[in-house]
Design a protein around this motif. Structure first.
Motif, mmCIF file in Angstrom:
data_model
loop_
_atom_site.group_PDB
_atom_site.id
_atom_site.type_symbol
_atom_site.label_atom_id
_atom_site.label_comp_id
_atom_site.label_asym_id
_atom_site.label_seq_id
_atom_site.Cartn_x
_atom_site.Cartn_y
_atom_site.Cartn_z
ATOM 1 N N PHE A 60 40.729 44.154 36.627
ATOM 2 C CA PHE A 60 40.156 43.896 35.315
ATOM 3 C C PHE A 60 41.256 43.709 34.265
ATOM 4 O O PHE A 60 41.065 42.964 33.294
ATOM 5 C CB PHE A 60 39.177 45.007 34.966
ATOM 6 N N ASP A 61 42.394 44.358 34.492
ATOM 7 C CA ASP A 61 43.557 44.064 33.655
ATOM 8 C C ASP A 61 43.925 42.587 33.770
ATOM 9 O O ASP A 61 44.244 41.928 32.767
ATOM 10 C CB ASP A 61 44.766 44.902 34.083
ATOM 11 N N ALA A 62 43.888 42.064 35.001
ATOM 12 C CA ALA A 62 44.247 40.660 35.237
ATOM 13 C C ALA A 62 43.250 39.718 34.575
ATOM 14 O O ALA A 62 43.635 38.679 34.014
ATOM 15 C CB ALA A 62 44.332 40.379 36.732
ATOM 16 N N VAL A 63 41.960 40.059 34.625
ATOM 17 C CA VAL A 63 40.942 39.235 33.964
ATOM 18 C C VAL A 63 41.242 39.130 32.475
ATOM 19 O O VAL A 63 41.208 38.033 31.882
ATOM 20 C CB VAL A 63 39.535 39.822 34.205
ATOM 21 N N GLU A 64 41.561 40.246 31.860
ATOM 22 C CA GLU A 64 41.850 40.236 30.424
ATOM 23 C C GLU A 64 43.156 39.506 30.125
ATOM 24 O O GLU A 64 43.257 38.769 29.134
ATOM 25 C CB GLU A 64 41.913 41.678 29.913
ATOM 26 N N GLU A 65 44.149 39.693 30.969
ATOM 27 C CA GLU A 65 45.442 39.038 30.748
ATOM 28 C C GLU A 65 45.323 37.518 30.840
ATOM 29 O O GLU A 65 45.834 36.783 29.985
ATOM 30 C CB GLU A 65 46.454 39.532 31.789
ATOM 31 N N ILE A 66 44.647 37.038 31.879
ATOM 32 C CA ILE A 66 44.556 35.590 32.094
ATOM 33 C C ILE A 66 43.721 34.924 31.003
ATOM 34 O O ILE A 66 44.053 33.848 30.509
ATOM 35 C CB ILE A 66 43.975 35.293 33.486
ATOM 36 N N THR A 67 42.624 35.572 30.602
ATOM 37 C CA THR A 67 41.745 34.961 29.596
ATOM 38 C C THR A 67 42.250 35.196 28.180
ATOM 39 O O THR A 67 41.871 34.472 27.256
ATOM 40 C CB THR A 67 40.321 35.527 29.701
ATOM 41 N N PRO A 88 39.503 40.645 25.558
ATOM 42 C CA PRO A 88 39.133 41.938 26.144
ATOM 43 C C PRO A 88 37.725 41.905 26.733
ATOM 44 O O PRO A 88 36.854 41.144 26.298
ATOM 45 C CB PRO A 88 39.210 42.891 24.955
ATOM 46 N N LEU A 89 37.511 42.771 27.706
ATOM 47 C CA LEU A 89 36.165 42.975 28.217
ATOM 48 C C LEU A 89 35.338 43.844 27.264
ATOM 49 O O LEU A 89 34.113 43.704 27.212
ATOM 50 C CB LEU A 89 36.228 43.630 29.600
ATOM 51 N N ARG A 90 35.998 44.711 26.516
ATOM 52 C CA ARG A 90 35.274 45.581 25.585
ATOM 53 C C ARG A 90 34.507 44.736 24.565
ATOM 54 O O ARG A 90 35.072 43.885 23.888
ATOM 55 C CB ARG A 90 36.233 46.531 24.876
ATOM 56 N N GLY A 91 33.217 44.974 24.512
ATOM 57 C CA GLY A 91 32.362 44.262 23.580
ATOM 58 C C GLY A 91 31.918 42.890 24.050
ATOM 59 O O GLY A 91 31.098 42.252 23.388
ATOM 60 N N GLU A 113 29.507 48.680 37.312
ATOM 61 C CA GLU A 113 29.908 49.961 36.745
ATOM 62 C C GLU A 113 31.333 49.901 36.205
ATOM 63 O O GLU A 113 31.634 50.453 35.137
ATOM 64 C CB GLU A 113 29.792 51.062 37.794
ATOM 65 N N ARG A 114 32.231 49.227 36.928
ATOM 66 C CA ARG A 114 33.617 49.090 36.449
ATOM 67 C C ARG A 114 33.660 48.292 35.142
ATOM 68 O O ARG A 114 34.425 48.614 34.236
ATOM 69 C CB ARG A 114 34.473 48.408 37.501
ATOM 70 N N LEU A 115 32.843 47.242 35.060
ATOM 71 C CA LEU A 115 32.800 46.425 33.845
ATOM 72 C C LEU A 115 32.281 47.236 32.668
ATOM 73 O O LEU A 115 32.799 47.147 31.554
ATOM 74 C CB LEU A 115 31.927 45.188 34.080
ATOM 75 N N ARG A 116 31.257 48.039 32.907
ATOM 76 C CA ARG A 116 30.725 48.887 31.838
ATOM 77 C C ARG A 116 31.780 49.886 31.379
ATOM 78 O O ARG A 116 31.918 50.159 30.179
ATOM 79 C CB ARG A 116 29.474 49.621 32.317
ATOM 80 N N GLU A 117 32.541 50.435 32.314
ATOM 81 C CA GLU A 117 33.590 51.392 31.960
ATOM 82 C C GLU A 117 34.656 50.755 31.078
ATOM 83 O O GLU A 117 35.308 51.445 30.287
ATOM 84 C CB GLU A 117 34.231 51.963 33.226
ATOM 85 N N ARG A 118 34.836 49.423 31.215
ATOM 86 C CA ARG A 118 35.798 48.712 30.367
ATOM 87 C C ARG A 118 35.215 48.380 29.000
ATOM 88 O O ARG A 118 35.884 47.765 28.173
ATOM 89 C CB ARG A 118 36.255 47.422 31.052
ATOM 90 N N GLY A 119 33.970 48.752 28.761
ATOM 91 C CA GLY A 119 33.349 48.533 27.458
ATOM 92 C C GLY A 119 32.558 47.260 27.344
ATOM 93 O O GLY A 119 32.131 46.890 26.240
ATOM 94 N N THR A 146 41.145 39.195 45.940
ATOM 95 C CA THR A 146 41.456 37.871 45.397
ATOM 96 C C THR A 146 40.618 37.631 44.154
ATOM 97 O O THR A 146 39.407 37.896 44.147
ATOM 98 C CB THR A 146 41.167 36.768 46.425
ATOM 99 N N LEU A 147 41.262 37.164 43.122
ATOM 100 C CA LEU A 147 40.596 36.794 41.861
ATOM 101 C C LEU A 147 40.764 35.303 41.633
ATOM 102 O O LEU A 147 41.879 34.778 41.678
ATOM 103 C CB LEU A 147 41.214 37.566 40.690
ATOM 104 N N LEU A 148 39.654 34.622 41.440
ATOM 105 C CA LEU A 148 39.650 33.232 40.967
ATOM 106 C C LEU A 148 38.981 33.230 39.605
ATOM 107 O O LEU A 148 37.839 33.682 39.476
ATOM 108 C CB LEU A 148 38.864 32.326 41.925
ATOM 109 N N LEU A 149 39.688 32.738 38.606
ATOM 110 C CA LEU A 149 39.175 32.830 37.239
ATOM 111 C C LEU A 149 39.258 31.465 36.575
ATOM 112 O O LEU A 149 40.339 30.874 36.474
ATOM 113 C CB LEU A 149 39.954 33.877 36.457
#
Length: 254
Positions: free
Chosen positions: A34-41, A44-47, A62-68, A244-247
């Motif tokens: 999820f750090d990588a998702v935020e970095e590449i885009t 933030p996931l929060r909000g 659940e992991r996504l919710r934990e990131r806000g 593997t993440l494809l974004l």
């Protein structure tokens, strides 16, 4: 000699019969993903408004919710959706799939598929993603696979392929076409979880192959128990994964 496997449609429907075991024994996803998702885009996931498609029992949700994130699950299977509601009663989940998303146009910041995009038809699910994402929104596809750079996992993978064929683990992880304003960036992250032998074997039993192949799967797991018990006498196993993440970011105007 390989066993005859069920159709992709039958395998896709099989998970509801094992929803409780799936939620208990399947691995989740590391924070670095999820750090990588935020970095590449660069956002933030929060909000963020996020739909997690093929959410299953909610492992990634659940992991996504934990990131806000303000996240909603989308799940086609009745049994899996019921298990999702049991585990995450405060997170909304709707019945649906990626080929026909139950959302208005340009309403989402992120659309995620955790271990589920391969059950869609990319000719339909990619245009649907482009339809529901806002400009600058992102389609994130990610999945755990056994890290075959680790010798014992490579040996197990070879035994599985010898018995059940190349497609034992999952259907084709085809990279979606770079079209409709979605250009994809890829990243692979390695992580480990330590589990008891029984948990590792139970995790294997939740894969669609083992849910549909019948007695051959039980025979394989019994033999695997004996092999791994001799190799790991402590009864604890380090499961190594490559996630593997494809974004793809929607960079065209609405």
């Amino acid at each position: 000699m390989t066993e005859q496997r069920a159709s992709a449609e039958t395998r896709a429907r099989s998970f509801s019969s094992a929803a409780g075991r799936y939620g208990t024994y399947r691995p989740s996803y590391p924070p670095a993903l999820f750090d990588a998702v935020e970095e590449i885009t660069g956002r933030p996931l929060r909000g963020a408004r996020v739909a997690d498609v093929g959410a299953g029992t909610g492992l990634a949700t659940e992991r996504l919710r934990e990131r806000g994130a303000e996240v909603i699950g989308v799940e086609p299977g009745e049994g899996m959706a019921a298990e999702f509601r049991r585990r995450l009663p405060d997170v909304p989940v709707v019945r649906g799939d990626g080929n026909r998303l139950p959302f208005a146009a340009h309403c989402l910041d992120f659309l995620t598929y955790a271990q589920s995009f391969h059950w869609t038809d990319p000719a339909r699910s990619v245009p649907e993603a482009a339809r529901v994402l806002r400009p600058g929104g992102a389609l994130a596809l990610f999945w755990n696979e056994p890290d075959v750079s680790v010798p014992w996992i490579a040996e197990q993978d070879a035994r599985l392929k010898s018995r059940f064929g190349e497609g034992w683990y999952v259907a084709d992880h085809t990279v979606p076409p770079a079209r409709l304003g979605l250009g994809f960036t890829s990243r692979v992250l390695h992580w480990v979880r330590r589990v008891p032998l029984d948990v590792h074997l139970a995790k294997l039993s939740t894969h669609s192959l083992f849910l549909t192949v019948g007695p051959a799967g039980e025979e394989f797991l019994a033999a695997e128990r004996a092999l791994l018990a001799a190799r790991f006498p402590s009864g604890e196993i380090d499961e190594h994964y490559a996630v593997t993440l494809l974004l793809g970011v929607r960079d065209d105007p609405a």
